[in-house]
Each structure stands twice: as structure tokens, then as C-alpha cells.
Design an enzyme around this catalytic site. Sequence first.
Site, PDB file in Angstrom:
ATOM      1  N   GLY A 100       0.846  -1.193   0.000  1.00  0.00           N
ATOM      2  CA  GLY A 100       0.000   0.000   0.000  1.00  0.00           C
ATOM      3  C   GLY A 100       0.878   1.238   0.000  1.00  0.00           C
ATOM      4  O   GLY A 100       2.105   1.152   0.126  1.00  0.00           O
ATOM      5  N   LEU A 101       0.240   2.376  -0.120  1.00  0.00           N
ATOM      6  CA  LEU A 101       0.964   3.647  -0.163  1.00  0.00           C
ATOM      7  C   LEU A 101       1.688   3.939   1.149  1.00  0.00           C
ATOM      8  O   LEU A 101       1.342   3.386   2.197  1.00  0.00           O
ATOM      9  CB  LEU A 101      -0.023   4.789  -0.449  1.00  0.00           C
ATOM     10  CG  LEU A 101      -0.671   4.820  -1.828  1.00  0.00           C
ATOM     11  CD1 LEU A 101      -1.775   5.880  -1.869  1.00  0.00           C
ATOM     12  CD2 LEU A 101       0.368   5.075  -2.907  1.00  0.00           C
ATOM     13  N   GLY A 104       2.243   5.624   4.434  1.00  0.00           N
ATOM     14  CA  GLY A 104       1.272   6.186   5.371  1.00  0.00           C
ATOM     15  C   GLY A 104      -0.059   5.466   5.417  1.00  0.00           C
ATOM     16  O   GLY A 104      -0.956   5.855   6.169  1.00  0.00           O
ATOM     17  N   ALA A 105      -0.204   4.391   4.656  1.00  0.00           N
ATOM     18  CA  ALA A 105      -1.477   3.664   4.625  1.00  0.00           C
ATOM     19  C   ALA A 105      -1.723   2.872   5.908  1.00  0.00           C
ATOM     20  O   ALA A 105      -2.868   2.612   6.269  1.00  0.00           O
ATOM     21  CB  ALA A 105      -1.535   2.734   3.414  1.00  0.00           C
ATOM     22  N   GLY A 106      -0.638   2.468   6.600  1.00  0.00           N
ATOM     23  CA  GLY A 106      -0.794   1.712   7.833  1.00  0.00           C
ATOM     24  C   GLY A 106      -0.130   0.352   7.822  1.00  0.00           C
ATOM     25  O   GLY A 106      -0.365  -0.462   8.720  1.00  0.00           O
ATOM     26  N   LYS A 107       0.712   0.087   6.843  1.00  0.00           N
ATOM     27  CA  LYS A 107       1.366  -1.220   6.723  1.00  0.00           C
ATOM     28  C   LYS A 107       2.191  -1.569   7.960  1.00  0.00           C
ATOM     29  O   LYS A 107       2.041  -2.656   8.516  1.00  0.00           O
ATOM     30  CB  LYS A 107       2.279  -1.255   5.486  1.00  0.00           C
ATOM     31  CG  LYS A 107       1.570  -1.090   4.173  1.00  0.00           C
ATOM     32  CD  LYS A 107       2.515  -1.029   2.999  1.00  0.00           C
ATOM     33  CE  LYS A 107       3.549   0.070   3.072  1.00  0.00           C
ATOM     34  NZ  LYS A 107       3.017   1.445   3.076  1.00  0.00           N
ATOM     35  N   SER A 108       3.050  -0.670   8.383  1.00  0.00           N
ATOM     36  CA  SER A 108       3.921  -0.935   9.538  1.00  0.00           C
ATOM     37  C   SER A 108       3.113  -1.076  10.820  1.00  0.00           C
ATOM     38  O   SER A 108       3.386  -1.960  11.638  1.00  0.00           O
ATOM     39  CB  SER A 108       4.960   0.181   9.693  1.00  0.00           C
ATOM     40  OG  SER A 108       5.826   0.203   8.585  1.00  0.00           O
ATOM     41  N   SER A 160       6.126  -1.752  -2.097  1.00  0.00           N
ATOM     42  CA  SER A 160       6.153  -2.673  -3.241  1.00  0.00           C
ATOM     43  C   SER A 160       5.144  -2.242  -4.311  1.00  0.00           C
ATOM     44  O   SER A 160       4.118  -2.885  -4.496  1.00  0.00           O
ATOM     45  CB  SER A 160       5.931  -4.118  -2.807  1.00  0.00           C
ATOM     46  OG  SER A 160       4.965  -4.277  -1.821  1.00  0.00           O
TER      47      SER A 160
END
Length: 187
Positions: free
Chosen positions: A24-25, A27-31, A98
Amino acid sequence: MLKLDSSVRRVTSMGKGVTIWFTGLSGAGKSTISAIVAQKLQALGRNVEVLDGDEVRLNLSAGLSFSKADRDTNVRRIGYVCRLLSRNGVIAISAAISPYRSTREELRTNISDFLEIFIDCPLGVCIDRDVKGLYARALKGEIPAFTGVSDPYEPPLNPDLTIHTDSETKEASAERVVQLLYERGYL
């Protein structure tokens, strides 16, 4: 698979490994979501390793630019490490932008147990969340080839799970990932 825990001289069951690939972009919340998922899985006694995109860039992919070729190389390196971990019973979690669909599909082909999780968050929300000021700099033209602004992000066509972090809590999002692992037989 069994593992000997030498610190307490006991044998523990590791379970089946899998690669969970968050995309995802920025700041999307992946981490954030991956960290919560990792905590939940560790509480269940599973061996988990999180490969965060920013951390990997510093330690495994230092020197790479943000060209398409170098981004693909970075993603392939993360995928290689995830494949090694997951084939040895570890739940490997990647939290990397990615951006290119073809590279993610290549990973899906090369990693036998692979789940793609799309963190779908509108660009405006990502911009509002940006504590590092990267989007502001990219919008001013100070950061060339910034994913979602001046460089493309190609959303997955058929992710295993789509999470909308703009409309659900991080805890609910993480719980959906854990539920997917139960449904697919990894827990």
C-alpha cells in the site's frame, strides 16, 4: 516442525510458515498493522519476523535508488528473505510499499505460502497522516519518483485481503489478518 529452545531446554511446535505481504501507499498503515499482527501471533506462540520496508532499505538494500529497477531489486530481496523464513516455519511479515504489481506477482509465484494484504487507504488520508513530511516535499517536487505522487502505485488485482485503514481501527484490521490465517490453515 519442532524446534529446540535451548534457553529453557524444551521443544516447541513452530507450525507452518507463511509470508504475509502488506502492500500500500506510504502512510497507509502497513507498519502499524504488521506490528499488531506480529504481537498477536507471538502471543499465540508463533515465531514471527517483520521486515519493514524502511528498515530493510537501511540494512539490506543500502545504496539502492528509487528507480523502478532498484525498487524491484529491493522487493525481491525482501521476498527472498521471507521465502527462507517461511519455508522454515516462521511467519514472515513484509511491510513494504512494493508499488509494482508484476514484482508482487513474481513473489507470489516464488513463495509457496504467500498472502497479499492490500492496505487500501486514499491518498488524501495518507497525506494527512504523513508525520515525516514526505508527501509535502514530493508535492513540491523536492522528492522525485515518489510513489502515489510522481511515480505509480499499482494496486493488487486479487489480494487475499483488502484492509481499509481509513474506515476501520488498526485493531480490527489486525484481527482480520489473524482470522485469514486461521481460515487458510496457518494457525
